[in-house]
Motif scaffolding. Structure first.
Motif, mmCIF file in Angstrom:
data_model
loop_
_atom_site.group_PDB
_atom_site.id
_atom_site.type_symbol
_atom_site.label_atom_id
_atom_site.label_comp_id
_atom_site.label_asym_id
_atom_site.label_seq_id
_atom_site.Cartn_x
_atom_site.Cartn_y
_atom_site.Cartn_z
ATOM 1 N N VAL A 1 0.871 -1.180 0.000
ATOM 2 C CA VAL A 1 0.000 0.000 0.000
ATOM 3 C C VAL A 1 0.908 1.230 0.000
ATOM 4 O O VAL A 1 2.119 1.105 0.161
ATOM 5 N N LEU B 1 5.246 2.238 14.490
ATOM 6 C CA LEU B 1 5.411 2.358 13.036
ATOM 7 C C LEU B 1 6.451 1.360 12.521
ATOM 8 O O LEU B 1 7.394 1.024 13.229
ATOM 9 N N THR C 1 7.265 -7.893 7.567
ATOM 10 C CA THR C 1 7.797 -7.023 8.614
ATOM 11 C C THR C 1 8.201 -7.885 9.792
ATOM 12 O O THR C 1 7.398 -8.692 10.270
ATOM 13 N N LEU D 1 7.893 0.818 22.835
ATOM 14 C CA LEU D 1 8.199 -0.618 22.898
ATOM 15 C C LEU D 1 9.693 -0.850 22.659
ATOM 16 O O LEU D 1 10.355 -0.064 21.984
ATOM 17 N N SER E 1 0.617 3.089 6.722
ATOM 18 C CA SER E 1 -0.175 3.283 5.513
ATOM 19 C C SER E 1 -0.658 4.737 5.483
ATOM 20 O O SER E 1 -0.952 5.324 6.523
ATOM 21 N N GLY F 1 -1.169 -1.884 16.965
ATOM 22 C CA GLY F 1 -1.870 -1.363 15.792
ATOM 23 C C GLY F 1 -2.955 -2.284 15.282
ATOM 24 O O GLY F 1 -3.772 -1.890 14.467
HETATM 25 O O1 TXA Z 1 2.708 -3.074 4.091
HETATM 26 C C1 TXA Z 1 2.856 -2.405 5.109
HETATM 27 O O2 TXA Z 1 3.203 -2.903 6.184
HETATM 28 C C2 TXA Z 1 2.592 -0.896 5.002
HETATM 29 C C3 TXA Z 1 3.616 -0.289 4.066
HETATM 30 C C4 TXA Z 1 3.552 1.210 4.021
HETATM 31 O O3 TXA Z 1 4.889 -0.720 4.428
HETATM 32 N N1 TXA Z 1 2.647 -0.293 6.295
HETATM 33 C C5 TXA Z 1 1.677 -0.478 7.226
HETATM 34 O O4 TXA Z 1 1.899 0.217 8.396
HETATM 35 O O5 TXA Z 1 0.698 -1.183 7.051
HETATM 36 P P1 TXA Z 1 0.788 0.414 9.510
HETATM 37 O O6 TXA Z 1 1.396 1.380 10.458
HETATM 38 O O7 TXA Z 1 -0.490 0.773 8.889
HETATM 39 O O8 TXA Z 1 0.706 -0.989 10.215
HETATM 40 C C6 TXA Z 1 1.826 -1.458 10.965
HETATM 41 C C7 TXA Z 1 1.478 -2.653 11.809
HETATM 42 C C8 TXA Z 1 0.575 -2.265 12.951
HETATM 43 O O9 TXA Z 1 -0.355 -3.301 13.155
HETATM 44 C C9 TXA Z 1 1.560 -2.178 14.114
HETATM 45 O O10 TXA Z 1 0.964 -2.407 15.363
HETATM 46 C C10 TXA Z 1 2.558 -3.273 13.770
HETATM 47 O O11 TXA Z 1 2.664 -3.201 12.362
HETATM 48 N N2 TXA Z 1 3.854 -2.957 14.364
HETATM 49 C C11 TXA Z 1 4.748 -2.047 13.953
HETATM 50 N N3 TXA Z 1 5.788 -1.972 14.796
HETATM 51 C C12 TXA Z 1 5.555 -2.861 15.772
HETATM 52 C C13 TXA Z 1 6.245 -3.244 16.972
HETATM 53 N N4 TXA Z 1 7.393 -2.675 17.315
HETATM 54 N N5 TXA Z 1 5.702 -4.191 17.746
HETATM 55 C C14 TXA Z 1 4.536 -4.756 17.411
HETATM 56 N N6 TXA Z 1 3.821 -4.439 16.315
HETATM 57 C C15 TXA Z 1 4.324 -3.501 15.503
#
Ligand code: TXA
Ligand code: MG
Length: 349
Positions: free
Chosen positions: A40, A68, A102, A119, A147, A238
């Motif tokens: 996305v 993020l 990720t 975190l 996103s 998230g």
């Molecule tokens: O495909 C994707 O992942 C897109 C593109 C732009 O890379 N990004 C995306 O980001 O969907 P966002 O912020 O909409 O969703 C990120 C997810 C969330 O559910 C968040 O809680 C989880 O990843 N997440 C990120 N960092 C984390 C962390 N340190 N510990 C646990 N969960 C994490």
């Protein structure tokens, strides 16, 4: 033409080399840039600059505790931001990066608190989209990017969607237009577990199907993500239950029988939308019902194509003035799992 529309137009630039260089300057100077990834569009900022990252939260209206993902150019760069790189991390990275995976890893002090909502772990990903990769390389910064939608809304899979969501945001310096995102659902978010044996916990279903992860190690899906359970909420803040939501009420029919029932129960005057993989998947359901608009995600029944079309189709249906959208769950395999997950979340009141 309104002034707002004018501004939006100049914000959005075809993602050629010159535009990417300009975008990289914006990133280095602490401004926000929306850019395409294979999943996305992301709303990016320099991950090492807490002020720039704060603008992401403000622009999205996103809770500060929701961490993020940090986007990096390659495995070497990813390792700079984590203190622990077990063999399984290497295997996953070698297999799926660049791509929609990720990994949640212990972070180094180079990643400020605001990125992870305090975190100890950071989400790292090497995106596959050439524009995203070029932007990261040119900016020479890790890019924090959620996103590029307002919090709780449908993720954008085209530059137009970003403009519709954030076109009037003062801190958004540029939207790099790289066309439609192919994968269409966000990255699969995983955490690595070391004992009793190396294994994978999936915190968010996404662009890498479970079947592919299972080839490398045992996989456990933290299902409670969808059920708003506190354990999952803590694991990945998230993954709130309601997400990806259109304005039009959406209900999910688990199977054809449930679909037939929903169509039968609906008030006669209702303008109904049916979101389905294809007509064939709807079995004996009466698709010729008056006032029913049928939207197929993939007429040939391909789940990869369907994932790519999902958010665009939800947006189109949302603009149709429907009373209600009925979504027929797709087969629970491959990218179908991520599609069903997004449909379930979109259906939460
Ligand atoms: O495909 C994707 O992942 C897109 C593109 C732009 O890379 N990004 C995306 O980001 O969907 P966002 O912020 O909409 O969703 C990120 C997810 C969330 O559910 C968040 O809680 C989880 O990843 N997440 C990120 N960092 C984390 C962390 N340190 N510990 C646990 N969960 C994490
Ligand atoms: Mg999101």
């Amino acid at each position: 033409m309104t002034e707002a529309a004018d501004t939006s137009r100049s914000l959005c630039v075809e993602a050629n080399e010159q535009a990417i260089e300009q975008a990289a300057v914006h990133i280095r100077e602490g401004r926000l840039v929306a850019f395409p990834t294979e999943t996305v569009y992301g709303l990016g900022a320099d991950a090492t600059d807490p002020h720039a990252v704060a603008r992401i939260f403000e622009t999205k209206g996103r809770p500060r505790l929701d961490p993020l993902i940090v986007h990096v150019a390659n495995i070497v760069a990813a390792k700079q931001f984590t203190t622990h790189w077990p063999a399984l991390a290497d295997q996953l990275a070698q297999t799926f990066w660049p791509g929609p995976l990720t990994m949640i890893m212990p972070r180094t002090s180079a990643i400020p608190d605001i990125v992870t909502g305090g975190l100890a772990d950071v989400g790292l990903r090497v995106p596959a989209h050439p524009v995203a990769r070029r932007l990261i390389e040119t900016a020479q910064r890790p890019i924090a990017a959620p996103s590029a939608n307002r919090f709780g809304r449908i993720s954008p899979t085209r530059a137009e969607h970003v403009l519709a969501e954030l076109g009037d945001a003062p801190d958004l310096a540029m939207v790099l237009d790289g066309g439609a995102c192919e994968r269409g659902v966000e990255s699969t978010v995983v955490r690595l577990v070391s004992s009793p044996e190396p294994s994978i916990e999936v915190l968010r279903l996404g662009g890498i199907p479970l079947e592919q992860l299972e080839r490398l190690a045992p996989v456990r899906v933290i299902r409670s993500n969808v059920d708003d359970n506190t354990q999952a909420a803590q694991a990945s803040p998230g993954t709130l239950s309601r997400h990806y939501a259109p304005g039009t009420p959406l209900v999910v029919a688990a199977d054809v029988a449930a679909l037939v029932q929903s169509l039968h129960d609906a008030e006669e005057s209702a303008a109904l939308g049916l979101l389905c993989l294809n007509r064939q998947a709807c079995g004996e359901a009466r698709l010729d019902r008056a006032g029913l608009s049928v939207c197929e995600l993939s007429p040939r029944g391909d789940l990869v194509e369907a994932a790519g079309q999902l958010f665009q189709t939800m947006r189109t249906m949302d603009a149709m003035g429907l009373t209600r959208i009925i979504a027929l769950a797709v087969p629970e395999r491959g990218l179908g799992r991520a599609i069903n997950d997004r449909l379930m979340r979109a259906s939460r009141p």
